[in-house]
Write an enzyme that holds these catalytic residues in place. Structure first.
Site, PDB file in Angstrom:
ATOM      1  N   THR A   1      -8.926   0.007  -9.649  1.00 53.80           N
ATOM      2  CA  THR A   1      -8.119  -1.325  -8.829  1.00 53.80           C
ATOM      3  C   THR A   1      -8.378  -2.061 -10.174  1.00 53.80           C
ATOM      4  O   THR A   1      -9.193  -1.698 -11.007  1.00 53.80           O
ATOM      5  CB  THR A   1      -8.475  -1.958  -7.779  1.00 53.80           C
ATOM      6  OG1 THR A   1     -10.216  -2.178  -7.792  1.00 53.80           O
ATOM      7  CG2 THR A   1      -8.533  -0.600  -6.602  1.00 53.80           C
TER       8      THR A   1
ATOM      9  N   ASP B   1      -7.910   8.435  -0.091  1.00 47.16           N
ATOM     10  CA  ASP B   1      -8.538   6.674   0.478  1.00 47.16           C
ATOM     11  C   ASP B   1      -8.530   7.534   2.290  1.00 47.16           C
ATOM     12  O   ASP B   1      -8.415   6.859   3.200  1.00 47.16           O
ATOM     13  CB  ASP B   1      -7.481   6.130   0.484  1.00 47.16           C
ATOM     14  CG  ASP B   1      -8.560   5.037  -0.826  1.00 47.16           C
ATOM     15  OD1 ASP B   1      -9.346   5.930  -1.516  1.00 47.16           O
ATOM     16  OD2 ASP B   1      -8.124   3.982  -1.002  1.00 47.16           O
TER      17      ASP B   1
ATOM     18  N   SER C   1      -7.960  -0.163   2.789  1.00 47.11           N
ATOM     19  CA  SER C   1      -8.822   0.056   1.776  1.00 47.11           C
ATOM     20  C   SER C   1      -9.284  -1.243   2.240  1.00 47.11           C
ATOM     21  O   SER C   1      -9.511  -1.828   2.760  1.00 47.11           O
ATOM     22  CB  SER C   1      -7.159  -0.618   1.352  1.00 47.11           C
ATOM     23  OG  SER C   1      -7.940  -1.346  -0.250  1.00 47.11           O
TER      24      SER C   1
ATOM     25  N   SER D   1      -3.223  -1.199  -7.300  1.00 45.45           N
ATOM     26  CA  SER D   1      -4.791  -0.431  -7.148  1.00 45.45           C
ATOM     27  C   SER D   1      -3.845   1.748  -7.881  1.00 45.45           C
ATOM     28  O   SER D   1      -2.910   1.356  -7.105  1.00 45.45           O
ATOM     29  CB  SER D   1      -5.658   0.063  -6.350  1.00 45.45           C
ATOM     30  OG  SER D   1      -6.473   1.561  -6.288  1.00 45.45           O
TER      31      SER D   1
ATOM     32  N   ASN E   1      -6.446   3.894  -7.591  1.00 49.01           N
ATOM     33  CA  ASN E   1      -7.243   4.644  -7.026  1.00 49.01           C
ATOM     34  C   ASN E   1      -8.762   5.051  -7.996  1.00 49.01           C
ATOM     35  O   ASN E   1      -8.859   4.207  -8.737  1.00 49.01           O
ATOM     36  CB  ASN E   1      -6.885   6.205  -5.885  1.00 49.01           C
ATOM     37  CG  ASN E   1      -7.913   6.398  -4.669  1.00 49.01           C
ATOM     38  OD1 ASN E   1      -8.803   5.421  -4.347  1.00 49.01           O
ATOM     39  ND2 ASN E   1      -8.247   7.397  -4.669  1.00 49.01           N
TER      40      ASN E   1
ATOM     41  N   GLY F   1     -13.105  -2.501  -7.186  1.00 48.00           N
ATOM     42  CA  GLY F   1     -14.267  -1.964  -6.565  1.00 48.00           C
ATOM     43  C   GLY F   1     -14.553  -1.040  -5.525  1.00 48.00           C
ATOM     44  O   GLY F   1     -15.691  -1.074  -5.343  1.00 48.00           O
ATOM     45  N   GLY F   2     -13.169  -0.929  -5.016  1.00 54.40           N
ATOM     46  CA  GLY F   2     -13.417   0.248  -4.121  1.00 54.40           C
ATOM     47  C   GLY F   2     -14.678  -0.399  -2.686  1.00 54.40           C
ATOM     48  O   GLY F   2     -13.865  -1.263  -2.405  1.00 54.40           O
TER      49      GLY F   2
ATOM     50  N   ARG G   1       0.884  -1.448  -0.229  1.00 59.50           N
ATOM     51  CA  ARG G   1       0.130   0.269  -0.594  1.00 59.50           C
ATOM     52  C   ARG G   1       0.365   1.019  -0.140  1.00 59.50           C
ATOM     53  O   ARG G   1       1.918   1.458   1.110  1.00 59.50           O
ATOM     54  CB  ARG G   1      -0.233  -0.183   1.239  1.00 59.50           C
ATOM     55  CG  ARG G   1      -1.932   1.145   1.082  1.00 59.50           C
ATOM     56  CD  ARG G   1      -3.154   0.925  -0.090  1.00 59.50           C
ATOM     57  NE  ARG G   1      -4.162   1.473   1.182  1.00 59.50           N
ATOM     58  CZ  ARG G   1      -5.334   2.198   0.012  1.00 59.50           C
ATOM     59  NH1 ARG G   1      -4.769   1.882  -1.419  1.00 59.50           N
ATOM     60  NH2 ARG G   1      -6.440   2.553   0.326  1.00 59.50           N
TER      61      ARG G   1
END
Length: 560
Positions: free
Chosen positions: A370, A412, A441, A388, A390, A461-462, A98
Site C-alpha cells: 500500500t 483480501d 483491511s 492500496s 494490494n 504494510g498489510g 475501499r
C-alpha cells in the site's frame, strides 16, 4: 493620562496575547506534508500555494502517487481517508474508498473441486475489485476542497505526461512481480523496459494515464465510472476473463463513516479507522492493554514482551470483523474496558502465551503493499490516508489504452473461509466474498489529539500496519523526537502464525536468546518493511514537524 494609556496598552496587549494563544490552539499557521515520494510532496505544495487546503492537497498527493507509485496505489485501487476539520472543536470524518466486489462475485469463485486456485485471486482481471480512489478524489474536492478538482489533479497530469525517474523502491517492487508483469503485455509495456526491470533513472511516461486523469478532472466521477472510459475498462476486463459490468462501475459509491474514537490517558484521544478496517480496533485494544502495563519503564526485552502479547490478543479478535454494510461488528464488546482489562491481566509477565492457549477465534486474511501520506494545512485541517492496490502492481493487469493497472483486492477476501490467502493468513465467514462487499483491511490512518498536541500516523504494510503504527505511537507517547517515530526498528505478531516477525537488526543476539527463552519463535523477514509518514503539531509551543520513513524515498516538509 500616560498612566491610564499605559494601563490601556497593557490590557490590549494581554487581550491580544490571549487571542493569539487561543488561535494557536486551532490554527498552526504553517502546513506540513509527509509523503512517500518527493513528486507527491511537491504536488501538495503547489496546490497549497494556489490557495488549496489539506483536502485539496490530499487529492493532489493521491493522484501524484497514482503516477509515480503504480506498485502501491492508483486509480485502479482504493483506500481510506481520515479527515480532521479545524475549528474550536475539531471534527473528524472517515472516507471509505475501499474497492467493492463485482455483482457477479460469489463465495466459491476461486475454488475448483473444493480447492482454492490462488492464482485467480492474485493475477489477472478476475482478481480485481471495482476501484474506489477516483470516486474518493471527486468526493474530497466536492465536499471539503477549496479548489476545483481539475486544479488539484493538474500536477499529476503533468507528471504523467513528463514522466518520472525509476528509483530503488520501484525496482524492488517490480522485481517482486516481474513474472506477473511479463505475463500481461500491457503491464510489461507500461512498467518494464524490454521485458526487464527498468534501470535506475529510467524515465517512465504515461500519456494514457494522463488522459484518464484528465477525464476525471473535467467530468468528475462520471469521467471514470460512466462513458467511454467505463466501456473501455469493462471491455478490457471481460475480454481477459474478468466479470466487471458497466453497472458495477456506475453503481460504485464511497462511504462516509464515523471514525473509531477511543480515549487514552492524559486527555489524549485515538482517532482511527473503523471497519472495514480492522486496524483501528487493533490499535485501540493494544494501547488500552499497554496502559495497564509498565512498558515505559521496562528494559528492552520486557517491553518487547509486553508489545508482542498485546498484539497477539488484539490480532486474535480480527477474525470477528468484516464490511459493516454486510456483517455486524462487535466493536463495543471488543473495546469494553472490562474485556480489555481481562486481556491485559491474562499476560504472563515473564513467559510467552502460546496462541493455542487463547480462546480460538475466526480466522482471517490480508493483503500487503500500500502507500500512505499525511498532510496538515495552516488552518489545522488534516488528512491521513492509506491507499492500496494490494500486492505490488496489484493484479499486474492493465487495461489497454487507459494507463490503469488494476488492484487484486479480491485476494483480501476469504476465498476459502477455512483456508488462507497469499500471505498465509486464514479466512473467515465475516470476510467471505459477496457481491458488492468490501474486503477487510488493516489500513490504519490514525490521529492522536489532545488539548496541546496533534499527531498523525500511517504506513503501508498489510497485516503489519497496526503493529508498525503502534510502535510509532509509543515513540510519540514517550516524547521521542519525531524523526524517530517512523525509524523505529520493527517487529510484529498477529496471533497466527505464532511467530514474532522482525526486521534485520531489530534485536541483538542477547535479546533474541532472552526472547526465545521466554517461549517465542523469531523470524527475521530478511528485509526492512513499511514506509511510515508522520506529522506532529505542538499546539502550545506553536511548532510543526513532519517525518518520512528512512526506509523509503519520501519527503517530509514544513511549509510557511
Amino acid at each position: 493620562m500616560p498612566f491610564v494609556a499605559a494601563i490601556r496598552r497593557a490590557a490590549i496587549g494581554a487581550i491580544l496575547a490571549l487571542l493569539a494563544t487561543s488561535a494557536l490552539a486551532d490554527d498552526p499557521g504553517r502546513a506540513a506534508i509527509a509523503s512517500p515520494h518527493q513528486a507527491a510532496t511537491a504536488a501538495a505544495q503547489q496546490v497549497l500555494q494556489q490557495g488549496g487546503n489539506a483536502f485539496d492537497a490530499a487529492v493532489a498527493i493521491s493522484a501524484a502517487l497514482a503516477v509515480v507509485e503504480p506498485y502501491g496505489s492508483g486509480l485502479g485501487g482504493g483506500g481510506f481517508f481520515l479527515l480532521r476539520e479545524s475549528g474550536d472543536t475539531p471534527r473528524y470524518a472517515f472516507l471509505d474508498a475501499r474497492e467493492r466486489a463485482p455483482a457477479a462475485a460469489r463465495a466459491d469463485m476461486y475454488l475448483k473441486d473444493g480447492k482454492v486456485q490462488p492464482g485467480l485471486s492474485i493475477n489477472g482481471p478476475l482478481a480485481a475489485a471495482i476501484p474506489g480512489l477516483p470516486q474518493a478524489l471527486a468526493d474530497l474536492a466536492a465536499s471539503h476542497g477549496r479548489l476545483p478538482l481539475k486544479d488539484s489533479l493538474a500536477p499529476a497530469i503533468r507528471l504523467a505526461n513528463q514522466g518520472f525517474a525509476v528509483d530503488r523502491i520501484y525496482r524492488d517492487r517490480a522485481t517482486m512481480r516481474l513474472n506477473a508483469l511479463r505475463d500481461d503485455a500491457e503491464s510489461a509495456r507500461l512498467f518494464l523496459a524490454a521485458n526487464e526491470v527498468p534501470a535506475l533513472g529510467t524515465v517512465i511516461r504515461q500519456p494514457e494515464l494522463a488522459v484518464t486523469l484528465q477525464g476525471l478532472a473535467v467530468h468528475g466521477r462520471d469521467g471514470f465510472y460512466r462513458g467511454p472510459l467505463a466501456r473501455r475498462l469493462v471491455d478490457g476486463v471481460r475480454q481477459a476473463g474478468g466479470i466487471w459490468t458497466l453497472d458495477d462501475l456506475a453503481g460504485y459509491r464511497t462511504a462516509w463513516r464515523e471514525p473509531l474514537r477511543y480515549p487514552l490517558a492524559e486527555q489524549r484521544e485515538l482517532i482511527s479507522s473503523p471497519p472495514p478496517s480492522a486496524g483501528g480496533i487493533a490499535l485501540a485494544q493494544s494501547l488500552a492493554m499497554l496502559q495497564r502495563l509498565p512498558w515505559q519503564s521496562a528494559e528492552p526485552v520486557q517491553r518487547s514482551h509486553y508489545v508482542i502479547e498485546v498484539l497477539r490478543r488484539a490480532y486474535r479478535d480480527r477474525g470477528l470483523l468484516g464490511d459493516p454494510d454486510y456483517v455486524g461488528n462487535p466493536i463495543n464488546r471488543l473495546l469494553a474496558r472490562h474485556y480489555l482489562t481481562g486481556l491485559a491481566d491474562s499476560i504472563d509477565v515473564r513467559q510467552a502465551t502460546p496462541s493455542s492457549a487463547l480462546p480460538p477465534s475466526p480466522a482471517w486474511r490480508e493483503g500487503d503493499h500500500t502507500t500512505h501520506f499525511s498532510v496538515i494545512d495552516a488552518q489545522g485541517n488534516a488528512v491521513s490516508a492509506t491507499l492500496s492496490v494490494n500486492l505490488p502492481f496489484g493484479a499486474a493487469f492493465s487495461v489497454p489504452g487507459t494507463g490503469l493497472v488494476l488492484n487484486n483486492e479480491m485476494d483480501d477476501f476469504a476465498a476459502d473461509p477455512g483456508g488462507s490467502n497469499s500471505y498465509g493468513l486464514a479466512g473467515s465467514q465475516a470476510n467471505a466474498v459477496a457481491a458488492g462487499k468490501r474486503p477487510l483491511s488493516s489500513m490504519s490512518p490514525t490521529f492522536i489529539e489532545s488539548p496541546g498536541q496533534f499527531a498523525s500516523f500511517g504506513t503501508p504494510g498489510g497485516s503489519r500496519i497496526p503493529s508498525m503504527v503502534l510502535l510509532s505511537v509509543m515513540g510519540f507517547l514517550e516524547g521521542r523526537p519525531v524523526a524517530e517515530w517512523p525509524a523505529t526498528p520493527r517487529y510484529h505478531h498477529q496471533y497466527l502464525p505464532d511467530v514474532v516477525e522482525h526486521e534485520p537488526g531489530t534485536f541483538s543476539a542477547r535479546q533474541k536468546t532472552e526472547l526465545e527463552e521466554r517461549g517465542y519463535r523469531l523470524r527475521d523477514v530478511g528485509r526492512q518493511y513499511g514506509n511510515q509518514q508522520v506529522l506532529y503539531w505542538d499546539k502550545a509551543g506553536g511548532t510543526m514537524e513532519a517525518a518520512s520513513d528512512p526506509r523509503g524515498v519520501g519527503q517530509a516538509t514544513v511549509v510557511d
